[in-house]
Scaffold this motif. Structure first.
Motif, PDB file in Angstrom:
ATOM      1  N   ARG A  38       0.830  -1.212   0.000  1.00  0.00           N
ATOM      2  CA  ARG A  38       0.000   0.000   0.000  1.00  0.00           C
ATOM      3  C   ARG A  38       0.863   1.261   0.000  1.00  0.00           C
ATOM      4  NH1 ARG A  38      -4.949   0.360  -0.060  1.00  0.00           N
ATOM      5  NH2 ARG A  38      -5.221  -1.831   0.505  1.00  0.00           N
ATOM      6  N   ASP A  45       0.818   5.929  -7.300  1.00  0.00           N
ATOM      7  CA  ASP A  45      -0.368   6.708  -7.669  1.00  0.00           C
ATOM      8  C   ASP A  45      -0.065   8.204  -7.714  1.00  0.00           C
ATOM      9  OD1 ASP A  45      -1.834   4.384  -7.876  1.00  0.00           O
ATOM     10  OD2 ASP A  45      -2.677   4.518  -5.857  1.00  0.00           O
ATOM     11  N   GLU A  66       0.269  -9.548  -4.361  1.00  0.00           N
ATOM     12  CA  GLU A  66      -0.511  -8.352  -4.030  1.00  0.00           C
ATOM     13  C   GLU A  66      -0.140  -7.194  -4.963  1.00  0.00           C
ATOM     14  OE1 GLU A  66      -1.444  -5.593  -0.060  1.00  0.00           O
ATOM     15  OE2 GLU A  66      -0.010  -7.250   0.044  1.00  0.00           O
ATOM     16  N   SER A  68       1.203  -7.467  -7.943  1.00  0.00           N
ATOM     17  CA  SER A  68       0.734  -7.819  -9.286  1.00  0.00           C
ATOM     18  C   SER A  68      -0.742  -7.459  -9.461  1.00  0.00           C
ATOM     19  CB  SER A  68       0.945  -9.317  -9.534  1.00  0.00           C
ATOM     20  OG  SER A  68       0.398  -9.698 -10.771  1.00  0.00           O
ATOM     21  N   THR A  69      -1.551  -7.791  -8.459  1.00  0.00           N
ATOM     22  CA  THR A  69      -2.987  -7.476  -8.515  1.00  0.00           C
ATOM     23  C   THR A  69      -3.211  -5.968  -8.594  1.00  0.00           C
ATOM     24  OG1 THR A  69      -3.558  -9.477  -7.272  1.00  0.00           O
ATOM     25  CG2 THR A  69      -5.170  -7.689  -7.278  1.00  0.00           C
ATOM     26  N   MET A  70      -2.478  -5.222  -7.795  1.00  0.00           N
ATOM     27  CA  MET A  70      -2.638  -3.771  -7.781  1.00  0.00           C
ATOM     28  C   MET A  70      -2.165  -3.145  -9.100  1.00  0.00           C
ATOM     29  SD  MET A  70      -1.598  -3.112  -3.781  1.00  0.00           S
ATOM     30  CE  MET A  70      -2.227  -1.456  -3.528  1.00  0.00           C
ATOM     31  N   CYS A  71      -1.180  -3.763  -9.728  1.00  0.00           N
ATOM     32  CA  CYS A  71      -0.757  -3.308 -11.062  1.00  0.00           C
ATOM     33  C   CYS A  71      -1.866  -3.542 -12.084  1.00  0.00           C
ATOM     34  CB  CYS A  71       0.507  -4.046 -11.498  1.00  0.00           C
ATOM     35  SG  CYS A  71       2.036  -3.422 -10.770  1.00  0.00           S
ATOM     36  N   ASN A  72      -2.473  -4.735 -12.031  1.00  0.00           N
ATOM     37  CA  ASN A  72      -3.545  -5.056 -12.982  1.00  0.00           C
ATOM     38  C   ASN A  72      -4.707  -4.074 -12.857  1.00  0.00           C
ATOM     39  OD1 ASN A  72      -2.179  -7.254 -14.021  1.00  0.00           O
ATOM     40  ND2 ASN A  72      -3.137  -8.729 -12.642  1.00  0.00           N
ATOM     41  N   GLU A  73      -5.030  -3.687 -11.630  1.00  0.00           N
ATOM     42  CA  GLU A  73      -6.119  -2.732 -11.405  1.00  0.00           C
ATOM     43  C   GLU A  73      -5.835  -1.369 -12.031  1.00  0.00           C
ATOM     44  OE1 GLU A  73      -7.382  -4.651  -7.052  1.00  0.00           O
ATOM     45  OE2 GLU A  73      -6.303  -2.738  -7.167  1.00  0.00           O
ATOM     46  N   ARG A  74      -4.553  -1.065 -12.240  1.00  0.00           N
ATOM     47  CA  ARG A  74      -4.157   0.242 -12.765  1.00  0.00           C
ATOM     48  C   ARG A  74      -3.640   0.161 -14.199  1.00  0.00           C
ATOM     49  NH1 ARG A  74      -3.680  -0.175  -7.473  1.00  0.00           N
ATOM     50  NH2 ARG A  74      -3.768   1.648  -6.088  1.00  0.00           N
ATOM     51  N   ASN A  75      -3.745  -1.022 -14.813  1.00  0.00           N
ATOM     52  CA  ASN A  75      -3.225  -1.235 -16.172  1.00  0.00           C
ATOM     53  C   ASN A  75      -1.722  -0.960 -16.257  1.00  0.00           C
ATOM     54  OD1 ASN A  75      -5.717  -2.010 -17.411  1.00  0.00           O
ATOM     55  ND2 ASN A  75      -6.329   0.146 -17.379  1.00  0.00           N
TER      56      ASN A  75
END
Length: 248
Positions: A38, A45, A66, A68-75
């Motif tokens: 985070r 961000d 975690e 990787s998932t946060m990267c996917n959410e932001r393209n």
């Protein structure tokens, strides 16, 4: 890759004790540190333009997932680097390269860019790792307890032996128990360096020393010999991969 610049790429190193990160454009500078994903993404961000994240981890695959998932959410394109058998003219001596921590591999990749000759790369952190490279061939290496691990193990295993939190930056002896512990562990770490110089000298007359890691200040007393270069090893290894894959 067209229209991509180094400020759009972030490098992330999940080490044994800290998460470090840096923009590719700042890979030669002291990296930032944070505690969790985070906090990392608070920085990402704030940049509003990160398109690629390059990551290496020696410990926490849960955090890698975690991130990787946060990267996917932001393209944001997520790229995790692993140890390889050969890259950038460096040949790994390990038969099973997955047994080598990616931090050691990236340290060699980063160091090779700075070295003019044969070299050893010494990463001084929770553990001390040393790897030797001559004519592009990795000869092998050492893994040694770091200064703080050594000191803490000594205190935990003995009675009436105490230590303080100071890491010496000058070489000498102690005049009370705490200083004796610090000076003794410092001497042991210095002994690894001297042994590495002795070993590579038996292979090659001209060589470079590439020194990195969070505790590299224990070698401040050497005053940087002509053949010694300081580096942020994992970051610069990641940077070399990122530049070769994205910007060439």
């Amino acid at each position: 890759m067209k229209n991509l610049n180094e400020s759009q790429v972030i490098l992330v190193d999940i080490g044994n004790t800290r998460v470090k990160y840096s923009l590719l454009s700042h890979a030669e500078e002291e990296p930032n540190a944070c505690e969790d994903a985070r906090s990392l993404f608070n920085f990402i961000d704030s940049q509003k333009k990160i398109s690629h994240l390059y990551i290496a981890s020696v410990r926490n695959q849960e955090m890698v997932g975690e991130i990787s998932t946060m990267c996917n959410e932001r393209n944001i394109i997520f790229v995790e680097k692993h140890t390889e058998k050969e890259a950038f003219g460096i040949k790994n001596s390990y038969d099973n390269v997955q047994k080598m921590g990616v931090d050691r591999w990236l340290a060699m990749i980063g160091a090779a860019e700075k070295a003019k000759n044969a070299f050893f790369v010494m990463d001084v952190g929770t553990a001390i790792t040393v790897d030797f490279v001559v004519s592009g061939q990795h000869l092998g290496g050492w893994i040694v307890p770091g200064f703080q691990v050594m000191r803490n193990a000594l205190v935990a295993s003995t009675q009436k032996v105490y230590a303080n939190d100071e890491i010496p930056t000058t070489f000498g002896v102690g005049n009370d128990t705490e200083d004796c512990v610090a000076s003794g562990c410092h001497a042991a770490v210095y002994g690894v360096y001297l042994s590495a110089v002795d070993y590579i000298s038996s292979k090659q007359t001209d060589f470079d020393v590439i020194l990195g890691g969070g505790d590299k200040k224990v070698f401040a007393f050497l005053k940087s010999a002509d053949n010694m270069r300081l580096a942020h090893l994992v970051m610069q290894g990641l940077a070399r991969y990122a530049r070769s894959e994205l910007l060439q």
